[in-house]
Scaffold this active site. Structure first.
Site, PDB file in Angstrom:
ATOM      1  N   LYS A  94     -19.990  -3.399   1.090  1.00 47.43           N
ATOM      2  CA  LYS A  94     -19.726  -2.664  -0.135  1.00 47.43           C
ATOM      3  C   LYS A  94     -18.233  -2.716  -0.449  1.00 47.43           C
ATOM      4  O   LYS A  94     -17.455  -2.781   0.511  1.00 47.43           O
ATOM      5  CB  LYS A  94     -20.204  -1.219  -0.052  1.00 47.43           C
ATOM      6  CG  LYS A  94     -19.836  -0.418   1.207  1.00 47.43           C
ATOM      7  CD  LYS A  94     -18.429  -0.209   1.671  1.00 47.43           C
ATOM      8  CE  LYS A  94     -17.380   0.341   0.790  1.00 47.43           C
ATOM      9  NZ  LYS A  94     -16.051   0.422   1.490  1.00 47.43           N
ATOM     10  N   TYR A 147     -18.979   5.760  -1.933  1.00 51.59           N
ATOM     11  CA  TYR A 147     -19.852   6.578  -1.070  1.00 51.59           C
ATOM     12  C   TYR A 147     -20.349   7.815  -1.814  1.00 51.59           C
ATOM     13  O   TYR A 147     -21.484   8.250  -1.617  1.00 51.59           O
ATOM     14  CB  TYR A 147     -19.115   7.001   0.205  1.00 51.59           C
ATOM     15  CG  TYR A 147     -18.933   5.880   1.196  1.00 51.59           C
ATOM     16  CD1 TYR A 147     -19.952   5.536   2.074  1.00 51.59           C
ATOM     17  CD2 TYR A 147     -17.749   5.163   1.255  1.00 51.59           C
ATOM     18  CE1 TYR A 147     -19.795   4.505   2.981  1.00 51.59           C
ATOM     19  CE2 TYR A 147     -17.582   4.123   2.158  1.00 51.59           C
ATOM     20  CZ  TYR A 147     -18.608   3.803   3.022  1.00 51.59           C
ATOM     21  OH  TYR A 147     -18.446   2.769   3.919  1.00 51.59           O
TER      22      TYR A 147
HETATM   23  P1  NDP Z   1      -9.634  -6.245   6.791  1.00 54.44           P
HETATM   24  O1  NDP Z   1      -8.399  -6.508   6.009  1.00 54.44           O
HETATM   25  O2  NDP Z   1      -9.503  -5.535   8.090  1.00 54.44           O
HETATM   26  O3  NDP Z   1     -10.374  -7.628   7.079  1.00 54.44           O
HETATM   27  C1  NDP Z   1     -10.705  -8.515   6.052  1.00 54.44           C
HETATM   28  C2  NDP Z   1     -10.801  -9.929   6.641  1.00 54.44           C
HETATM   29  O4  NDP Z   1     -11.136 -10.804   5.574  1.00 54.44           O
HETATM   30  C3  NDP Z   1      -9.497 -10.453   7.204  1.00 54.44           C
HETATM   31  O5  NDP Z   1      -9.266 -10.085   8.537  1.00 54.44           O
HETATM   32  C4  NDP Z   1      -9.680 -11.944   7.061  1.00 54.44           C
HETATM   33  O6  NDP Z   1     -10.473 -12.416   8.139  1.00 54.44           O
HETATM   34  C5  NDP Z   1     -10.543 -12.085   5.821  1.00 54.44           C
HETATM   35  N1  NDP Z   1      -9.754 -12.503   4.653  1.00 54.44           N
HETATM   36  C6  NDP Z   1      -9.971 -13.648   3.946  1.00 54.44           C
HETATM   37  N2  NDP Z   1      -9.074 -13.754   2.964  1.00 54.44           N
HETATM   38  C7  NDP Z   1      -8.276 -12.673   3.030  1.00 54.44           C
HETATM   39  C8  NDP Z   1      -7.156 -12.249   2.251  1.00 54.44           C
HETATM   40  N3  NDP Z   1      -6.696 -12.953   1.211  1.00 54.44           N
HETATM   41  N4  NDP Z   1      -6.571 -11.081   2.587  1.00 54.44           N
HETATM   42  C9  NDP Z   1      -7.030 -10.346   3.617  1.00 54.44           C
HETATM   43  N5  NDP Z   1      -8.088 -10.716   4.381  1.00 54.44           N
HETATM   44  C10 NDP Z   1      -8.697 -11.882   4.088  1.00 54.44           C
HETATM   45  O7  NDP Z   1     -10.627  -5.476   5.825  1.00 54.44           O
HETATM   46  P2  NDP Z   1     -11.894  -4.616   6.248  1.00 54.44           P
HETATM   47  O8  NDP Z   1     -12.575  -5.268   7.370  1.00 54.44           O
HETATM   48  O9  NDP Z   1     -11.503  -3.211   6.395  1.00 54.44           O
HETATM   49  O10 NDP Z   1     -12.787  -4.697   4.904  1.00 54.44           O
HETATM   50  C11 NDP Z   1     -13.568  -5.852   4.599  1.00 54.44           C
HETATM   51  C12 NDP Z   1     -14.755  -5.452   3.709  1.00 54.44           C
HETATM   52  O11 NDP Z   1     -15.564  -4.517   4.414  1.00 54.44           O
HETATM   53  C13 NDP Z   1     -14.372  -4.765   2.401  1.00 54.44           C
HETATM   54  O12 NDP Z   1     -15.255  -5.163   1.388  1.00 54.44           O
HETATM   55  C14 NDP Z   1     -14.553  -3.283   2.695  1.00 54.44           C
HETATM   56  O13 NDP Z   1     -14.855  -2.505   1.541  1.00 54.44           O
HETATM   57  C15 NDP Z   1     -15.729  -3.316   3.651  1.00 54.44           C
HETATM   58  N6  NDP Z   1     -15.724  -2.188   4.573  1.00 54.44           N
HETATM   59  C16 NDP Z   1     -16.899  -1.491   4.758  1.00 54.44           C
HETATM   60  C17 NDP Z   1     -16.953  -0.425   5.604  1.00 54.44           C
HETATM   61  C18 NDP Z   1     -18.225   0.303   5.837  1.00 54.44           C
HETATM   62  O14 NDP Z   1     -18.205   1.338   6.509  1.00 54.44           O
HETATM   63  N7  NDP Z   1     -19.351  -0.191   5.341  1.00 54.44           N
HETATM   64  C19 NDP Z   1     -15.744   0.029   6.321  1.00 54.44           C
HETATM   65  C20 NDP Z   1     -14.595  -0.795   6.121  1.00 54.44           C
HETATM   66  C21 NDP Z   1     -14.607  -1.852   5.263  1.00 54.44           C
HETATM   67  P3  NDP Z   1     -10.193 -13.851   8.808  1.00 54.44           P
HETATM   68  O15 NDP Z   1      -8.805 -13.760   9.353  1.00 54.44           O
HETATM   69  O16 NDP Z   1     -11.237 -13.960   9.842  1.00 54.44           O
HETATM   70  O17 NDP Z   1     -10.333 -14.857   7.712  1.00 54.44           O
END
Ligand code: NDP
Length: 373
Positions: free
Chosen positions: A138, A223
């Site tokens: 989401k 949420y």
């Molecule tokens: P993070 O920034 O921690 O991780 C995102 C990952 O996406 C990065 O580590 C990277 O992985 C990849 N990525 C690819 N392109 C980019 C870019 N341009 N900038 C940053 N990251 C990039 O974010 P979250 O994990 O917190 O959030 C990711 C998704 O999950 C969002 O949509 C958020 O809303 C959702 N979310 C949902 C939650 C829930 O409880 N359901 C809780 C937290 C987040 P890599 O290095 O492997 O390419």
């Protein structure tokens, strides 16, 4: 033949601290999750190895019928770490340029997209074209049109699209929904959803409109939107909304900091919600009906979810949300299981239509009608 008992045994050792509730929504949820030699395991590749991707990967380790088998990442060092940590074979590792080749990999059933919001649309469509089921975090997209394009692409490809709505499988939440459906709250009259936290690093993607599609609303306000719908059990028919900003330098154009919004429902019920990046410890739902009430705080955090109703404290099993979510999604994908609250792409599009309407209401100052069917 293995049985559901094995799931509960495994789960009780890991994800679930079993209390002895009168009604056990988790048991109800897993009733159809009979593990036999024919039960199919959902083999998942995670795309985006960030903070939430890591949490999901850890939770999958405790799953009964979901396995982490692959990764898609732009960071080779993370891929190396995950390969050794989760025993992932090199042939199941991809990057953002080459992951279309996943179509030729028979060892992956689904891709879980956990990247910045604005990337979800293209990534999910590519996953669908590769013939794999898509699970998407989401918000599913940054607007309803993109969300609908994702639904259409998955339909055209004959794959399923599920949104990571983990609260739809959380036992205390399901207990409140059960009570509402059983009429224990009487006619539902009001819902309040308060969701927020103070966001840190100003350089993160969440504060970059090109990657996030919006601020607190896309991230945490969703949420309250989703909660209003499953707690009241109706779709809103109108929305009004007001925005304030304490720090326009940090929360630039296209990044909402604080929005208060209100919904009206056909039954006459109303909702009043707050989405913010300006306040900590804001994670609260309140539902009021003609015969009773429910209050949950925390209501959508990783848990344990706590709350009470006019009948007493909520005391359902404490679970790791993502563990239950992934096994339930395996049952949805392979067994056609219908969850109590849907998690399909259409459900995600409804939330995106509401977000579009909230942004429009903020901009125009007017009441915006909604037709979610
Ligand atoms: P993070 O920034 O921690 O991780 C995102 C990952 O996406 C990065 O580590 C990277 O992985 C990849 N990525 C690819 N392109 C980019 C870019 N341009 N900038 C940053 N990251 C990039 O974010 P979250 O994990 O917190 O959030 C990711 C998704 O999950 C969002 O949509 C958020 O809303 C959702 N979310 C949902 C939650 C829930 O409880 N359901 C809780 C937290 C987040 P890599 O290095 O492997 O390419």
């Amino acid at each position: 033949m293995k049985t559901r008992r094995i799931f509960l045994q495994k789960a009780s050792l890991s994800a679930i601290a079993l209390s002895v509730p009168a009604f056990n929504p988790l048991a109800a949820m897993t009733d159809s999750l009979t593990l036999s030699k024919d039960t199919k395991t959902l083999r998942v590749a995670i795309m985006g190895l960030g903070s939430y991707g890591t949490r999901v990967a850890e939770a999958i380790q405790k799953c009964a019928r979901t396995k982490l088998v692959g990764v898609i990442s732009g960071t080779p060092s993370k891929v190396e770490d995950w390969k050794s940590k989760y025993n992932i074979p090199a042939k199941n590792c991809y990057n953002y340029e080459n992951f279309d080749a996943i179509k030729d990999n028979p060892d992956i059933d689904a891709v879980y997209v956990i990247t910045p919001n604005a990337q979800h649309k293209d990534q999910v469509i590519r996953v669908a074209k590769a013939g794999k089921h898509a699970i998407c975090e989401k918000p599913m997209a940054v607007n309803a049109a993109d969300g609908q394009a994702m639904v259409d692409a998955c339909k055209a490809a004959g794959v399923q699209l599920l949104i990571g709505y983990r609260m739809h499988f959380e036992p205390n939440t399901l207990e409140v929904i059960r009570m509402r459906k059983a009429g224990e709250f009487g006619d539902i009259r009001f819902f309040q959803g308060l969701c927020g936290f103070v966001i840190g690093d100003p350089t993160q993607w969440r504060l970059n409109p090109a990657l996030s599609g919006g601020g607190a609303m896309m991230d945490i306000g969703i949420y309250a939107i989703n909660g209003a719908r499953y707690m009241i059990g109706e779709e809103p028919i109108w929305v009004t909304a007001q925005e304030t900003k304490s720090n326009p330098d940090k929360f630039i154009e296209g990044i909402d900091e604080t929005i208060t919004f209100q919904f009206g429902f056909a039954s006459g019920a109303t909702a009043s919600c707050l989405s913010t990046y300006y306040m900590n410890n804001l994670d609260k739902f309140y539902l009021n009906g003609s015969k009773g009430w429910a209050e949950m705080q925390p209501s959508t955090g990783y848990g344990p979810i706590k709350g009470e109703t006019h009948k007493g404290p909520l005391s359902e099993p404490i679970v790791t949300h993502q563990t239950v979510q992934m096994d339930e999604m395996a049952a949805i994908i392979f067994d056609g299981k219908k969850p109590e609250v849907p998690v399909n792409g259409e459900e995600g599009v409804k939330d995106m239509k509401i977000i579009d309407a909230i942004f429009k209401a903020v901009k125009t100052g007017e009441k915006v009608s909604l037709n979610l069917g």
